[in-house]
Write a protein that holds these residues in place. Structure first.
Motif, PDB file in Angstrom:
ATOM      1  N   VAL A 199      37.969  48.102  35.801  1.00 21.32           N
ATOM      2  CA  VAL A 199      38.683  47.988  34.536  1.00 21.32           C
ATOM      3  C   VAL A 199      39.971  47.179  34.661  1.00 21.32           C
ATOM      4  N   GLU A 200      40.393  46.895  35.876  1.00 21.87           N
ATOM      5  CA  GLU A 200      41.588  46.083  36.088  1.00 21.87           C
ATOM      6  C   GLU A 200      41.523  45.425  37.453  1.00 21.87           C
ATOM      7  N   CYS A 201      42.344  44.403  37.638  1.00 23.57           N
ATOM      8  CA  CYS A 201      42.386  43.693  38.915  1.00 23.57           C
ATOM      9  C   CYS A 201      43.777  43.092  39.084  1.00 23.57           C
ATOM     10  N   GLU A 202      44.114  42.739  40.304  1.00 25.81           N
ATOM     11  CA  GLU A 202      45.414  42.129  40.587  1.00 25.81           C
ATOM     12  C   GLU A 202      45.330  40.619  40.425  1.00 25.81           C
ATOM     13  N   LEU A 203      46.309  40.042  39.722  1.00 25.65           N
ATOM     14  CA  LEU A 203      46.389  38.587  39.598  1.00 25.65           C
ATOM     15  C   LEU A 203      47.005  38.054  40.902  1.00 25.65           C
ATOM     16  N   VAL A 204      46.160  37.503  41.780  1.00 20.31           N
ATOM     17  CA  VAL A 204      46.609  37.035  43.090  1.00 20.31           C
ATOM     18  C   VAL A 204      47.339  35.699  42.983  1.00 20.31           C
ATOM     19  N   ALA A 214      42.214  30.955  38.104  1.00 20.56           N
ATOM     20  CA  ALA A 214      42.988  32.026  38.746  1.00 20.56           C
ATOM     21  C   ALA A 214      42.143  32.749  39.777  1.00 20.56           C
ATOM     22  N   ASP A 215      42.824  33.288  40.786  1.00 23.23           N
ATOM     23  CA  ASP A 215      42.195  34.190  41.749  1.00 23.23           C
ATOM     24  C   ASP A 215      42.651  35.606  41.427  1.00 23.23           C
ATOM     25  N   VAL A 216      41.706  36.527  41.311  1.00 21.24           N
ATOM     26  CA  VAL A 216      42.042  37.926  41.064  1.00 21.24           C
ATOM     27  C   VAL A 216      41.383  38.786  42.138  1.00 21.24           C
ATOM     28  N   MET A 217      41.991  39.907  42.426  1.00 21.61           N
ATOM     29  CA  MET A 217      41.497  40.802  43.470  1.00 21.61           C
ATOM     30  C   MET A 217      41.144  42.155  42.880  1.00 21.61           C
ATOM     31  N   THR A 218      39.903  42.573  43.044  1.00 21.04           N
ATOM     32  CA  THR A 218      39.500  43.922  42.673  1.00 21.04           C
ATOM     33  C   THR A 218      39.572  44.793  43.928  1.00 21.04           C
ATOM     34  N   ASP A 219      39.158  46.045  43.813  1.00 20.56           N
ATOM     35  CA  ASP A 219      39.153  46.903  44.997  1.00 20.56           C
ATOM     36  C   ASP A 219      37.953  46.596  45.888  1.00 20.56           C
ATOM     37  N   LYS A 220      37.144  45.589  45.457  1.00 25.56           N
ATOM     38  CA  LYS A 220      35.952  45.260  46.223  1.00 25.56           C
ATOM     39  C   LYS A 220      35.939  43.831  46.750  1.00 25.56           C
ATOM     40  N   ALA A 221      36.561  42.892  46.020  1.00 25.12           N
ATOM     41  CA  ALA A 221      36.429  41.493  46.424  1.00 25.12           C
ATOM     42  C   ALA A 221      37.473  40.624  45.743  1.00 25.12           C
ATOM     43  N   LEU A 222      37.652  39.397  46.294  1.00 24.38           N
ATOM     44  CA  LEU A 222      38.464  38.363  45.670  1.00 24.38           C
ATOM     45  C   LEU A 222      37.546  37.570  44.747  1.00 24.38           C
TER      46      LEU A 222
END
Length: 257
Positions: free
Chosen positions: A124-129, A146-154
């Motif tokens: 439901v959310e991810c980090e804006l890397v 953009a590159d975003v990071m979930t708890d599973k993958a970039l």
């Protein structure tokens, strides 16, 4: 700027809900996180807060109506800190299948909010890397934005259309919400004169034919259309990918370069 608020996911498997009550009226000024509406799913009563401060311009449902998840719930006029003149913007209501929220300016350009899509089951959310393009830059279709990071993958987010990036809605390190606007892009409006469009297509065809043998200028390192894995591979091999031509779509770089 007038924006449509898109009803987000409010429960696993929930695709619609009943609009129980509006807690504000059209014309009301609201602040961030202020409750806007109560909706009822088959599981619970849910209160919908405002993600932005502004003035409510339109409520798209009446009490008792069935509201659709991922469709506009209401529109709000918010402060516009981009270079777009808010007086020239007209809201365009889109159907439930629309992936973006769009407005059309007087210049004939369309400004669309790109909504962060589902990027993994249950996410439901991810980090804006990192932003790979800056506000004001022109991009092509499928160019990494953009590159975003979930708890599973970039995950790398590409542009769905060519145009100019007019606004980033998150800063590096912030958490971006799935189904919320990630960036705004200015594209050519689809509502163009048919004859003009045909003329443009002919001109493009003629230009392409006359330039078939012309060399393609390589993109700079900062704008190379390459995934993080390809960039890392290029660095490990001490290759400056700006000095070679990508072989993929729109000059995208692959592991074969």
């Amino acid at each position: 700027m007038i924006k449509d608020f898109i009803l987000p996911d409010i429960g696993e498997g929930v695709v619609e809900c009943e609009l129980v009550d509006w807690l504000v009226a059209e014309g009301d000024t609201v602040v961030e996180d202020q409750p806007i509406a109560d909706v009822m799913t088959d599981k619970a009563l849910v209160q919908i807060p405002a993600p932005n401060a502004g003035v409510i311009t339109k409520l798209y449902y009446a009490k008792g109506d069935i509201a659709i998840v991922h469709a506009p719930l209401y529109s709000v006029r918010i402060a516009d800190d981009s270079n777009v003149d808010s007086a020239d913007i007209i809201p365009e209501h889109q159907d439930a299948s629309a992936s973006n929220v769009a407005v059309v300016s007087a210049s004939g350009k369309t400004i669309e909010d790109f909504l962060l899509p589902d990027i993994g089951e249950g996410i439901v959310e991810c980090e804006l890397v990192d932003w790979l393009v800056a506000e004001g830059e022109m991009v092509v279709e499928d160019q990494p934005i953009a590159d975003v990071m979930t708890d599973k993958a970039l995950v790398q987010i590409p542009a769905m259309k060519a145009g100019k990036i007019v606004k980033h809605y998150y800063r590096k390190g912030q958490l971006a919400k799935v189904h919320s606007p990630l960036f705004a892009i200015e594209v050519d409006s689809e509502f163009v004169n048919t004859s003009a469009a045909e003329t443009g297509q002919q001109d493009t065809h003629q230009t392409a034919s006359s330039n078939q043998s012309a060399p393609v200028e390589p993109v700079t390192q900062g704008k190379a259309l390459a995934s993080p894995a390809v960039r890392r591979l290029a660095r490990s091999l001490d290759i400056n990918i700006a000095q070679v031509q990508g072989s993929g779509k729109h000059g995208r770089y692959t592991k074969k370069m």
